[in-house]
Write a protein that holds these residues in place. Structure first.
Motif, mmCIF file in Angstrom:
data_model
loop_
_atom_site.group_PDB
_atom_site.id
_atom_site.type_symbol
_atom_site.label_atom_id
_atom_site.label_comp_id
_atom_site.label_asym_id
_atom_site.label_seq_id
_atom_site.Cartn_x
_atom_site.Cartn_y
_atom_site.Cartn_z
ATOM 1 N N TRP A 75 56.036 16.070 27.436
ATOM 2 C CA TRP A 75 56.039 14.640 27.727
ATOM 3 C C TRP A 75 57.346 14.238 28.413
ATOM 4 N N ASN A 76 58.456 14.881 28.027
ATOM 5 C CA ASN A 76 59.724 14.613 28.703
ATOM 6 C C ASN A 76 59.644 14.986 30.184
ATOM 7 N N GLY A 77 58.930 16.075 30.481
ATOM 8 C CA GLY A 77 58.733 16.454 31.873
ATOM 9 C C GLY A 77 57.927 15.414 32.639
ATOM 10 N N HIS A 78 56.931 14.845 31.973
ATOM 11 C CA HIS A 78 56.149 13.768 32.596
ATOM 12 C C HIS A 78 57.029 12.551 32.879
ATOM 13 N N LYS A 79 57.855 12.188 31.902
ATOM 14 C CA LYS A 79 58.714 11.014 32.081
ATOM 15 C C LYS A 79 59.737 11.236 33.193
ATOM 16 N N GLN A 80 60.188 12.473 33.349
ATOM 17 C CA GLN A 80 61.098 12.776 34.448
ATOM 18 C C GLN A 80 60.384 12.608 35.786
ATOM 19 N N GLY A 134 58.314 8.890 40.961
ATOM 20 C CA GLY A 134 57.472 7.708 41.061
ATOM 21 C C GLY A 134 56.060 7.893 40.558
ATOM 22 N N PHE A 135 55.812 8.928 39.744
ATOM 23 C CA PHE A 135 54.476 9.179 39.213
ATOM 24 C C PHE A 135 54.104 8.115 38.175
ATOM 25 N N SER A 136 52.816 7.917 37.999
ATOM 26 C CA SER A 136 52.277 7.161 36.863
ATOM 27 C C SER A 136 51.827 8.186 35.831
ATOM 28 N N VAL A 137 52.365 8.121 34.597
ATOM 29 C CA VAL A 137 52.115 9.172 33.613
ATOM 30 C C VAL A 137 51.558 8.595 32.317
ATOM 31 N N SER A 138 50.810 9.424 31.595
ATOM 32 C CA SER A 138 50.240 9.019 30.316
ATOM 33 C C SER A 138 49.869 10.267 29.526
ATOM 34 N N HIS A 193 72.995 23.044 9.816
ATOM 35 C CA HIS A 193 72.243 24.248 9.454
ATOM 36 C C HIS A 193 71.466 24.888 10.605
ATOM 37 N N VAL A 194 71.184 24.164 11.679
ATOM 38 C CA VAL A 194 70.516 24.754 12.853
ATOM 39 C C VAL A 194 71.607 25.204 13.813
ATOM 40 N N ILE A 195 71.822 26.513 13.882
ATOM 41 C CA ILE A 195 72.972 27.029 14.631
ATOM 42 C C ILE A 195 72.698 27.163 16.127
ATOM 43 N N THR A 196 71.454 27.320 16.512
ATOM 44 C CA THR A 196 71.069 27.408 17.916
ATOM 45 C C THR A 196 69.558 27.230 17.990
ATOM 46 N N SER A 197 69.025 27.170 19.182
ATOM 47 C CA SER A 197 67.578 27.078 19.384
ATOM 48 C C SER A 197 67.208 27.875 20.620
ATOM 49 N N ALA A 198 66.055 28.544 20.568
ATOM 50 C CA ALA A 198 65.524 29.235 21.739
ATOM 51 C C ALA A 198 64.707 28.218 22.524
ATOM 52 N N MET A 199 65.294 27.708 23.579
ATOM 53 C CA MET A 199 64.651 26.626 24.309
ATOM 54 C C MET A 199 63.674 27.174 25.355
ATOM 55 N N LYS A 200 62.477 26.627 25.303
ATOM 56 C CA LYS A 200 61.458 26.918 26.311
ATOM 57 C C LYS A 200 61.313 25.641 27.122
ATOM 58 N N ARG A 201 61.798 25.656 28.366
ATOM 59 C CA ARG A 201 61.923 24.421 29.120
ATOM 60 C C ARG A 201 60.596 24.006 29.744
ATOM 61 N N VAL A 202 59.703 23.567 28.866
ATOM 62 C CA VAL A 202 58.414 23.048 29.326
ATOM 63 C C VAL A 202 58.634 21.849 30.237
ATOM 64 N N ASP A 203 59.633 21.026 29.916
ATOM 65 C CA ASP A 203 59.909 19.846 30.739
ATOM 66 C C ASP A 203 60.258 20.249 32.168
ATOM 67 N N ASN A 204 61.110 21.244 32.321
ATOM 68 C CA ASN A 204 61.482 21.703 33.665
ATOM 69 C C ASN A 204 60.271 22.216 34.433
ATOM 70 N N MET A 261 58.695 20.773 37.899
ATOM 71 C CA MET A 261 58.626 21.592 39.102
ATOM 72 C C MET A 261 57.209 21.623 39.669
ATOM 73 N N VAL A 262 56.200 21.707 38.800
ATOM 74 C CA VAL A 262 54.815 21.679 39.270
ATOM 75 C C VAL A 262 54.496 20.306 39.866
ATOM 76 N N ALA A 263 55.035 19.243 39.251
ATOM 77 C CA ALA A 263 54.833 17.893 39.787
ATOM 78 C C ALA A 263 55.432 17.763 41.184
ATOM 79 N N GLU A 264 56.616 18.338 41.385
ATOM 80 C CA GLU A 264 57.229 18.321 42.714
ATOM 81 C C GLU A 264 56.351 19.043 43.731
ATOM 82 N N MET A 265 55.800 20.187 43.326
ATOM 83 C CA MET A 265 54.925 20.936 44.232
ATOM 84 C C MET A 265 53.697 20.110 44.584
#
Length: 354
Positions: free
Chosen positions: A69-74, A80-84, A271-282, A286-290
């Motif tokens: 959803w963060n990727g949609h908002k970006q 200038g997309f309309s997202v939902s 207590h959360v020392i790190t996270s393995a981030m999967k950048r779904v937003d990115n 990128m697909v939206a740009e394409m």
């Protein structure tokens, strides 16, 4: 007398005529024909509509649905997309929710999560003129339709890095992994993490258990508590909402946890020392740009890893991970990108190399 009245009437008539000439828009002189044509010929850019159907974790799962959803908002803010979005409460909702977004006239419809693979394949086949995309598909032997884009991540690469951190930071030589469901997509997290631990610390033991759920936080908490009781001092989860229970257990037991998909340090800052981030937003952006550029990659599966910003470790890692270990992680990351370290994403590859 009559002449005076006649003169007065003529004056009033002239005043009324002047007022009409200076009055409302209906009486204004028309714009020159050339100017009218110029206005009509100005092109107007049609707004692109993009929407997503969440997996059962919901849009605020603090995991890959929220990242999507963060990727949609970006895309909304920068393109200038309309997202939902439409949320799914159970697997049976997928087909109906996809149909809802189709009826709403969206240009691109996303399915979030491999559990939507069958539903979105069927939707794409029945609606060949509609563009679709899906995060983490499991297409198997299916041919990807020309109106569907698959997006995968090298989750094993980010998991290797957090595994390396766990292997370096464990004080008991015992760490844990809690998976959501026993599927190939989660195997990348599982075996990538184990390989990273072993690369950093060959003597470390990795406890592994699956919760068989992405939403059962109580189940995730129970598994993590068992691992901590068995001596593990760091537990990594790739379990969506069930992983919230892992983090809760770490906080209550004063142990460490490793988050997934997004930077989950805010859930338990001590207590959360790190996270393995999967950048779904990115990836979604990128697909939206394409799509906007006319380069929609229908019939393909895009794969994002360390080299293109598709995965990585959380920016808050420096709160708990010593600087010297983070420097080592940077070196390991470059070795993975260069192909010097081969990261497994399944059991066979792990056993063959580790």
């Amino acid at each position: 007398m009559f002449k005076k009245m006649l003169a007065l009437m003529l004056v009033l008539l002239l005043m009324a005529t002047a007022l009409v000439g200076c009055g409302g828009g209906a009486a204004q002189d028309p714009a020159p024909e050339e100017d009218q044509e110029q206005v009509e010929d100005q092109p107007t850019e049609e707004q692109i509509k993009m929407a997503m159907v969440t997996d059962v974790g919901g849009v605020n799962d603090q995991s890959f649905n929220e990242s999507a959803w963060n990727g949609h908002k970006q895309a909304e803010a920068e393109l200038g997309f309309s997202v939902s979005y439409v949320e799914s409460e159970q697997d049976a909702d997928y087909e109906r929710n996809l149909e809802t977004l189709l009826d709403a006239g969206n240009d691109l419809i996303w399915g979030i999560g491999f559990m939507m693979t069958d539903a979105i394949l069927e939707a794409a086949e029945f609606n060949p003129d509609q563009k679709y995309a899906i995060i983490d598909p499991d297409f198997g032997e299916n041919v990807v339709p020309e109106n569907l884009v698959g997006v995968l991540f090298k989750a094993e690469e980010g998991s290797f890095l957090v595994g390396y951190i766990a292997g370096k930071m464990t004080e008991t030589n015992k760490v844990g992994f809690v998976g959501g469901m026993d599927f190939p997509v989660i195997h990348g997290f599982h075996y990538g993490f184990m390989a990273g631990v072993k690369h950093a610390n060959p003597d470390a033991e990795v406890l592994v258990q699956y919760a068989d759920s992405f939403v059962d936080a109580a189940r995730g908490k129970a598994i993590a508590n068992q691992m901590y009781q068995q001596g593990a001092d760091i537990v990594f989860h790739a379990a969506g909402g069930a992983g919230d229970g892992v983090i809760e257990a770490a906080r209550e037991q004063d142990k460490y946890a490793i988050g997934v998909d997004e930077d989950q340090n805010h859930l338990a800052p001590d207590h959360v020392i790190t996270s393995a981030m999967k950048r779904v937003d990115n990836a979604i952006f990128m697909v939206a740009e394409m799509l906007k550029d006319g380069d929609y990659a229908g019939g393909e599966t895009k794969v994002f890893g360390l080299a293109d910003g598709g995965v990585g470790i959380a920016p808050t890692s420096d709160k708990h991970v010593p600087a010297e270990i983070l420097e080592e992680v940077k070196q390991v990351e470059q070795e993975i990108i260069a192909g010097k370290i081969v990261v497994p994403n399944n059991k066979d590859d792990y056993e063959a190399n580790y």
